[in-house]
Design a protein around this motif. Structure first.
Motif, PDB file in Angstrom:
ATOM      1  N   UNK A  19      37.786 -26.095  31.337  1.00  0.00           N
ATOM      2  CA  UNK A  19      37.203 -25.175  32.308  1.00  0.00           C
ATOM      3  C   UNK A  19      37.676 -23.771  31.948  1.00  0.00           C
ATOM      4  N   UNK A  20      36.726 -22.827  31.851  1.00  0.00           N
ATOM      5  CA  UNK A  20      37.048 -21.466  31.432  1.00  0.00           C
ATOM      6  C   UNK A  20      36.790 -20.492  32.571  1.00  0.00           C
ATOM      7  N   UNK A  21      37.681 -19.513  32.728  1.00  0.00           N
ATOM      8  CA  UNK A  21      37.551 -18.511  33.781  1.00  0.00           C
ATOM      9  C   UNK A  21      37.823 -17.119  33.231  1.00  0.00           C
ATOM     10  N   UNK A  22      37.218 -16.111  33.887  1.00  0.00           N
ATOM     11  CA  UNK A  22      37.586 -14.712  33.722  1.00  0.00           C
ATOM     12  C   UNK A  22      38.001 -14.192  35.088  1.00  0.00           C
ATOM     13  N   UNK A  23      39.017 -13.338  35.130  1.00  0.00           N
ATOM     14  CA  UNK A  23      39.513 -12.846  36.413  1.00  0.00           C
ATOM     15  C   UNK A  23      40.167 -11.492  36.236  1.00  0.00           C
ATOM     16  N   UNK A  24      40.081 -10.654  37.278  1.00  0.00           N
ATOM     17  CA  UNK A  24      40.825  -9.391  37.312  1.00  0.00           C
ATOM     18  C   UNK A  24      41.723  -9.321  38.544  1.00  0.00           C
ATOM     19  N   UNK A  25      41.947 -10.460  39.211  1.00  0.00           N
ATOM     20  CA  UNK A  25      42.728 -10.439  40.453  1.00  0.00           C
ATOM     21  C   UNK A  25      43.945 -11.353  40.433  1.00  0.00           C
ATOM     22  N   UNK A  26      44.195 -12.046  39.315  1.00  0.00           N
ATOM     23  CA  UNK A  26      45.335 -12.969  39.232  1.00  0.00           C
ATOM     24  C   UNK A  26      46.292 -12.537  38.135  1.00  0.00           C
ATOM     25  N   UNK A  27      47.597 -12.700  38.410  1.00  0.00           N
ATOM     26  CA  UNK A  27      48.595 -12.415  37.388  1.00  0.00           C
ATOM     27  C   UNK A  27      48.447 -13.404  36.230  1.00  0.00           C
ATOM     28  N   UNK A  28      48.537 -12.946  34.989  1.00  0.00           N
ATOM     29  CA  UNK A  28      48.315 -13.843  33.844  1.00  0.00           C
ATOM     30  C   UNK A  28      49.351 -14.964  33.723  1.00  0.00           C
ATOM     31  N   UNK A  29      50.545 -14.760  34.251  1.00  0.00           N
ATOM     32  CA  UNK A  29      51.585 -15.783  34.138  1.00  0.00           C
ATOM     33  C   UNK A  29      51.753 -16.604  35.412  1.00  0.00           C
ATOM     34  N   UNK A  30      50.811 -16.471  36.348  1.00  0.00           N
ATOM     35  CA  UNK A  30      50.899 -17.187  37.619  1.00  0.00           C
ATOM     36  C   UNK A  30      50.305 -18.583  37.460  1.00  0.00           C
ATOM     37  N   UNK A  31      51.150 -19.602  37.586  1.00  0.00           N
ATOM     38  CA  UNK A  31      50.724 -21.003  37.467  1.00  0.00           C
ATOM     39  C   UNK A  31      50.942 -21.691  38.812  1.00  0.00           C
ATOM     40  N   UNK A  32      49.929 -22.413  39.289  1.00  0.00           N
ATOM     41  CA  UNK A  32      49.959 -23.051  40.600  1.00  0.00           C
ATOM     42  C   UNK A  32      49.857 -24.575  40.459  1.00  0.00           C
ATOM     43  N   UNK A  33      50.421 -25.314  41.426  1.00  0.00           N
ATOM     44  CA  UNK A  33      50.315 -26.781  41.371  1.00  0.00           C
ATOM     45  C   UNK A  33      48.901 -27.244  41.726  1.00  0.00           C
ATOM     46  N   UNK A  34      48.529 -28.400  41.200  1.00  0.00           N
ATOM     47  CA  UNK A  34      47.224 -29.005  41.486  1.00  0.00           C
ATOM     48  C   UNK A  34      47.380 -30.515  41.535  1.00  0.00           C
ATOM     49  N   UNK A  35      46.574 -31.133  42.361  1.00  0.00           N
ATOM     50  CA  UNK A  35      46.579 -32.599  42.474  1.00  0.00           C
ATOM     51  C   UNK A  35      45.213 -33.155  42.114  1.00  0.00           C
ATOM     52  N   UNK A  36      45.217 -34.265  41.395  1.00  0.00           N
ATOM     53  CA  UNK A  36      43.991 -34.972  41.078  1.00  0.00           C
ATOM     54  C   UNK A  36      44.243 -36.461  41.272  1.00  0.00           C
ATOM     55  N   UNK A  37      43.287 -37.133  41.876  1.00  0.00           N
ATOM     56  CA  UNK A  37      43.432 -38.568  42.137  1.00  0.00           C
ATOM     57  C   UNK A  37      42.627 -39.348  41.093  1.00  0.00           C
TER      58      UNK A  37
END
Length: 555
Positions: free
Chosen positions: A372-390
C-alpha cells in the motif's frame, strides 16, 4: 431564485477570521556553507543535506500548523434548538421558497406541454406549493415503506395499501403531479448550441440554492474527505458514466467533499464528462483543488484516494495552507522508484518511508496483504503507529506509518454520507435523468439536516435514541402537514345513507366502498347485468337505487 449570498461571496470571504494567508515559512533550519571556494565544505554540504527536489531516507522534522477555525453547525440567531423540529432544520438547507418556485414551474410546464401537443388534459388542475410539499413528503415515505409498484400504495388490500398516502391524494392525482413535475422554466431553457446552453439547466435553481445553503450552515472540521459518488441511472445521457468496479455501475458521477467526522456534505460537483480544454495536472488535481478553494489558509487536512493523489496536488495544497494525505498509484510522475516494489519489504507490517528533501512531502510503502502506497504532507516521516489485523482466530500486532493510520481513520466521510443517503431512497424510477439528480439533492439535504439536528438539537423526545428513520418520518409528516387533495376522506364516504324509504328491516341502502359491482337483484331475478356503486351496507350486496334494495330484501 437567488440565495442571500452567492457561492463566489462565500469562497472569497474570510469566514474563519484567519487573516490573509502568506504561505508557510520559507526559513530553513539547514545552514548552507557561504564559502563556495572551499571544495571540501561544498562536497560535505552536498552529502549531508539533500536537495529539495530529491527523495531521501534522511528525515527532517516537518511542521504542521494548528487548526484553529470554528467547526460544526452554524444556526441563525433566532433559531431555537429547544423546540426546532426536523422540518425547521430542513428549511435551513431547502428553503420554503423552492416549493413556490417548483409549483409555478410545474404549472408552466403543464401549459407548455399542452400547447406543444395542441390538446387539453381534462384531468389536470394547477398545483400549489402545499401540494408540492405533500408530494415530496409522500416520496420520502415511499422511500421508507418501499413497494415494487407505485400503484400498490393505493391498493385496497389492507396488508399492502398505505392508508396515510391514500388520504393525501388519489392515485390519479399523484400520477398527474408526477407527470408534469418540473423545477425549472421549460419555456426559457436555452437550446443546445446556444451560447447560454446549460446541461444542468433543468435542476439549476435547486442546484444553486443548496450549493450555497450547504456552505452557509456548516463549517467543516479539520479533517475533510474528497471522493466520488454515483447516482444510479441507466438511460441515455451524454455524461452518464460506466464504472464496472463500483456497486452502482452506470449513472451520474458527483464529486463530493464531506466532513470526515460528521459526514456532512459541504461541497459537490456534478461531473459532465471530459472537458474539451486540456488540464495541466489531470482531472483529480482539478477536482480536489476546486472543492477546497474556499478553505485556503485554514490548515485543514484533506484526504483522497489514489484517483486524485499526485505530487503536484499535495504541493499545491501545501502552498495554499492545506495538508493532504492519500493512497497513490506508483506510476504517478515523480513517485520514488525505490518504493514501487522494494525487495526489502517481504513480511506483513514492514514499511519504508522517504521524504522529498526537507519539505513536508513524504512517501510511504507498507505491506498489508499487499503493498500500500501513500503520499502525505501532514505526518512526521519517522512516526510509526501500532496496527492490528485478524487472520482467523489469530490477532497480528503490526506496525504501520502514521500516514496509513490517518488515511484509514479519516477517509470515510463520503462513504458514510452515501450510506445514510442510500438507506432510504427518495423518488420513483423515471425516464428523465434530471429527476434522479433532483432527488439526490433532496436526499443530501435531508442527510445534512439530520446531521445538524443530531449535533445541536435539545428538543425533548420520548425516545431515548432518535434515529435517522425517525427524523425522516417526522420530516415527511411536517411536509405533508395534514394536506389532503381529496374532496372528502375515504372514511367519510364508505357508508353514506341515501334514501331512507328504501331502508328495510334494519337493512340500509348506501354507497359501498370499492369498485362498482353487479346488482344482485337484476342478476339473479331478471337475468340482466347492471353495475352500481350502491347496495346494502349491512349485507354488503350491490343493489340498484331504483327499488332493487326493497325488492331484494322482500323476496
Amino acid at each position: 431564485m437567488a440565495a442571500s449570498r452567492t457561492i463566489e461571496d462565500i469562497i472569497n470571504s474570510d469566514t474563519d477570521n484567519e487573516g490573509d494567508f502568506e504561505g508557510f515559512s520559507s526559513e530553513s533550519d539547514i545552514s548552507v556553507c557561504s564559502d563556495l571556494s572551499d571544495n571540501d565544505s561544498e562536497s560535505e554540504s552536498e552529502v549531508d543535506q539533500p536537495r529539495n527536489d530529491e527523495w531521501t531516507k534522511r528525515f527532517t522534522p516537518i511542521t504542521v500548523n494548528d487548526f484553529t477555525c470554528e467547526s460544526g453547525t452554524k444556526l441563525p440567531d433566532s433559531f431555537d434548538v429547544n423546540s426546532a423540529s426536523p422540518l425547521d432544520y430542513f428549511w435551513l438547507l431547502f428553503s420554503m421558497e423552492l416549493f413556490v418556485e417548483i409549483a409555478r414551474n410545474t404549472n408552466r410546464y403543464a401549459k407548455w406541454r399542452m400547447d406543444q401537443t395542441g390538446t387539453v388534459d381534462p384531468y389536470w388542475t394547477e398545483t400549489t406549493p402545499n401540494e408540492i410539499r405533500a408530494f415530496i413528503g409522500m416520496e420520502i415515505i415511499m422511500g421508507i415503506n418501499q413497494l415494487p409498484d407505485t400503484m400498490m400504495y393505493w391498493s385496497k388490500n389492507p396488508l399492502i395499501g398505505n392508508a396515510g398516502i391514500q388520504d393525501i391524494m388519489t392515485a390519479n392525482r399523484y400520477q398527474k403531479v408526477r407527470q408534469y413535475f418540473h423545477v425549472s422554466d421549460r419555456e426559457k431553457e436555452p437550446a443546445r448550441g446556444h451560447r447560454d446552453y446549460d446541461r444542468l439547466y433543468k435542476v439549476r435553481p435547486i442546484l444553486d440554492h443548496v450549493t450555497v445553503s450547504f456552505l452557509l450552515n456548516y463549517n467543516v472540521g479539520r479533517e475533510l474527505a474528497v471522493d466520488e459518488a454515483m447516482i444510479r441511472y441507466s438511460g441515455k445521457l451524454s455524461f452518464r458514466q460506466y464504472m464496472p468496479a463500483k456497486p452502482i455501475k452506470r449513472g451520474i458521477k458527483v464529486w463530493m467533499a464531506c466532513d470526515s467526522n460528521s459526514s456532512y456534505l459541504s461541497r459537490f460537483q456534478v461531473y459532465l464528462g471530459r472537458s474539451a480544454v486540456g488540464v495541466e495536472h489531470g482531472l483529480g488535481f482539478n477536482v480536489v483543488s476546486g472543492l477546497t478553494n474556499n478553505i485556503h489558509g485554514t490548515y485543514r487536512h484533506v484526504y483522497f484516494d489514489n484517483f486524485f493523489t499526485s505530487i503536484p496536488l499535495l504541493e499545491h495544497l501545501y502552498e495554499n495552507g492545506l495538508y493532504g494525505c492519500g493512497t497513490v498509484r506508483v506510476n504517478r510522475r515523480g513517485f520514488p522508484t525505490e518504493l514501487k516494489k522494494p525487495k526489502e519489504i517481504k513480511n506483513r507490517g514492514e514499511s519504508m518511508v522517504m521524504q522529498k528533501g526537507d519539505s513536508n512531502l513524504i512517501a510511504t510503502v507498507w505491506k498489508d496483504k499487499r503493498l500500500v502506497h501513500h503520499l502525505s504532507t501532514l505526518n512526521q516521516p519517522d512516526d510509526i503507529q501500532p496496527a492490528q489485523r485478524r487472520v482467523g482466530p489469530t490477532v497480528l500486532q503490526l506496525q504501520q506509518p502514521a500516514s496509513v493510520k490517518s488515511y484509514n481513520k479519516y477517509m470515510g466521510g463520503v462513504d458514510q454520507h452515501d450510506q445514510l443517503r442510500m438507506n432510504y431512497t427518495v423518488g420513483r424510477n423515471s425516464k428523465k435523468w434530471w429527476r434522479y439528480l433532483f432527488w439526490f439533492l433532496v436526499n443530501c439535504s435531508i442527510v445534512n439536516a439530520f446531521i445538524m439536528y443530531k449535533e445541536t438539537s435539545k428538543r425533548p423526545r420520548n425516545k431515548k435514541r432518535y434515529t435517522h428513520i425517525d427524523f425522516r418520518i417526522e420530516l415527511a409528516q411536517g411536509l405533508i402537514s395534514g394536506y389532503t387533495g381529496r374532496k372528502r376522506k375515504a372514511s367519510e364516504i364508505d357508508c353514506i345513507p341515501l334514501v331512507d324509504s328504501q331502508n328495510v328491516s334494519g337493512h340500509i341502502n348506501g354507497k359501498l366502498s370499492g369498485p362498482k359491482g353487479r346488482c344482485r337483484y337484476h342478476l339473479k331475478t331478471l337475468g340482466v347485468r347492471r353495475e352500481t356503486v350502491y347496495g346494502c351496507t349491512v349485507c354488503r350486496v350491490h343493489l340498484c337505487r331504483d327499488g332493487c334494495h326493497a325488492r331484494f330484501h322482500n323476496l
